[in-house]
Design a protein around this motif. Structure first.
Motif, PDB file in Angstrom:
ATOM      1  N   VAL A  75      64.807  50.814  38.826  1.00 50.09           N
ATOM      2  CA  VAL A  75      64.194  49.667  38.166  1.00 50.09           C
ATOM      3  C   VAL A  75      65.023  48.432  38.512  1.00 50.09           C
ATOM      4  O   VAL A  75      66.217  48.362  38.196  1.00 50.09           O
ATOM      5  CB  VAL A  75      64.116  49.854  36.637  1.00 50.09           C
ATOM      6  N   MET A  76      64.374  47.480  39.179  1.00 49.22           N
ATOM      7  CA  MET A  76      65.033  46.238  39.563  1.00 49.22           C
ATOM      8  C   MET A  76      65.197  45.345  38.330  1.00 49.22           C
ATOM      9  O   MET A  76      64.469  45.478  37.344  1.00 49.22           O
ATOM     10  CB  MET A  76      64.209  45.509  40.629  1.00 49.22           C
ATOM     11  N   ASN A  77      66.129  44.399  38.392  1.00 51.99           N
ATOM     12  CA  ASN A  77      66.351  43.477  37.283  1.00 51.99           C
ATOM     13  C   ASN A  77      65.091  42.701  36.916  1.00 51.99           C
ATOM     14  O   ASN A  77      64.913  42.325  35.757  1.00 51.99           O
ATOM     15  CB  ASN A  77      67.482  42.494  37.605  1.00 51.99           C
ATOM     16  N   GLY A  79      62.138  43.922  36.829  1.00 47.37           N
ATOM     17  CA  GLY A  79      61.154  44.839  36.262  1.00 47.37           C
ATOM     18  C   GLY A  79      60.398  45.670  37.275  1.00 47.37           C
ATOM     19  O   GLY A  79      59.719  46.632  36.907  1.00 47.37           O
ATOM     20  N   THR A  80      60.490  45.351  38.569  1.00 47.18           N
ATOM     21  CA  THR A  80      59.858  46.164  39.604  1.00 47.18           C
ATOM     22  C   THR A  80      60.478  47.554  39.566  1.00 47.18           C
ATOM     23  O   THR A  80      61.696  47.693  39.427  1.00 47.18           O
ATOM     24  CB  THR A  80      60.081  45.544  40.997  1.00 47.18           C
ATOM     25  N   GLU A  81      59.644  48.590  39.684  1.00 46.26           N
ATOM     26  CA  GLU A  81      60.176  49.948  39.599  1.00 46.26           C
ATOM     27  C   GLU A  81      59.482  50.876  40.574  1.00 46.26           C
ATOM     28  O   GLU A  81      58.371  50.612  41.022  1.00 46.26           O
ATOM     29  CB  GLU A  81      60.066  50.487  38.175  1.00 46.26           C
ATOM     30  N   ASP A  82      60.162  51.963  40.883  1.00 46.38           N
ATOM     31  CA  ASP A  82      59.610  52.990  41.757  1.00 46.38           C
ATOM     32  C   ASP A  82      60.325  54.301  41.447  1.00 46.38           C
ATOM     33  O   ASP A  82      61.415  54.303  40.868  1.00 46.38           O
ATOM     34  CB  ASP A  82      59.809  52.615  43.226  1.00 46.38           C
ATOM     35  N   GLU A  83      59.701  55.400  41.831  1.00 45.64           N
ATOM     36  CA  GLU A  83      60.316  56.712  41.705  1.00 45.64           C
ATOM     37  C   GLU A  83      60.290  57.358  43.077  1.00 45.64           C
ATOM     38  O   GLU A  83      59.275  57.317  43.773  1.00 45.64           O
ATOM     39  CB  GLU A  83      59.560  57.571  40.693  1.00 45.64           C
ATOM     40  N   ALA A  92      66.720  49.499  48.434  1.00 46.85           N
ATOM     41  CA  ALA A  92      66.778  48.741  47.183  1.00 46.85           C
ATOM     42  C   ALA A  92      67.826  47.654  47.345  1.00 46.85           C
ATOM     43  O   ALA A  92      68.937  47.912  47.805  1.00 46.85           O
ATOM     44  CB  ALA A  92      67.126  49.649  46.008  1.00 46.85           C
ATOM     45  N   GLU A  93      67.463  46.448  46.969  1.00 43.39           N
ATOM     46  CA  GLU A  93      68.383  45.315  47.018  1.00 43.39           C
ATOM     47  C   GLU A  93      69.302  45.342  45.803  1.00 43.39           C
ATOM     48  O   GLU A  93      69.028  46.052  44.829  1.00 43.39           O
ATOM     49  CB  GLU A  93      67.582  44.002  47.063  1.00 43.39           C
ATOM     50  N   PRO A  94      70.389  44.580  45.820  1.00 30.99           N
ATOM     51  CA  PRO A  94      71.259  44.501  44.645  1.00 30.99           C
ATOM     52  C   PRO A  94      70.487  44.035  43.415  1.00 30.99           C
ATOM     53  O   PRO A  94      69.506  43.288  43.532  1.00 30.99           O
ATOM     54  CB  PRO A  94      72.303  43.455  45.048  1.00 30.99           C
ATOM     55  N   GLY A  95      70.934  44.501  42.246  1.00 31.20           N
ATOM     56  CA  GLY A  95      70.323  44.101  40.987  1.00 31.20           C
ATOM     57  C   GLY A  95      69.346  45.141  40.474  1.00 31.20           C
ATOM     58  O   GLY A  95      68.160  44.871  40.343  1.00 31.20           O
TER      59      GLY A  95
END
Length: 121
Positions: A75-77, A79-83, A92-95
């Motif tokens: 879950v990115m800062n 709110g974007t998310e993936d499994e 995945a980028e930082p954060g």
């Protein structure tokens, strides 16, 4: 640089344990940079088991990973998310925060973000 470089994560150049015994990161160093294999045990979450080591509010490492086994939610800062699961590549980028999904360890190989991962900032 030699024509063939052969290393094994079972005899890694460095091993970094996570808090509460919830896994570990094995690093091999190469002329092209570090490569890591992490084993995240069921119940592992970055914000619980690496945040105390890193000292940042969220994971500040960029990742380019192959999922060997198990599942992980990211879950990115913003709110974007993936499994992700076995056979997946993800970046995945930082954060972000992340945690193991299910009852089996999640095993990742990362070519980008494990060099400074789980170290004091």
């Amino acid at each position: 640089m030699p024509g063939i470089v052969h290393k094994n994560f079972d005899s890694a150049d460095e091993v970094r344990p996570f808090e509460d015994g919830k896994g570990k990161l094995a690093l091999v160093t190469t002329d092209r940079g570090p490569v890591g294999r992490a084993v995240f045990e069921p119940g592992w979450q970055w914000s619980k088991h690496v945040k105390p080591i890193a000292g940042t509010d969220s994971c500040q490492a960029a990742h380019a990973c192959y999922v060997v086994g198990g599942r992980m939610k990211i879950v990115m800062n913003d709110g974007t998310e993936d499994e992700v699961g076995p056979g997946d590549y993800f970046a995945a980028e930082p954060g972000h925060d992340a945690w193991v999904v299910g009852d089996e360890p999640c095993v990742l190989v990362d070519w980008v973000g494990f060099g400074d991962y789980a170290t004091r900032s």
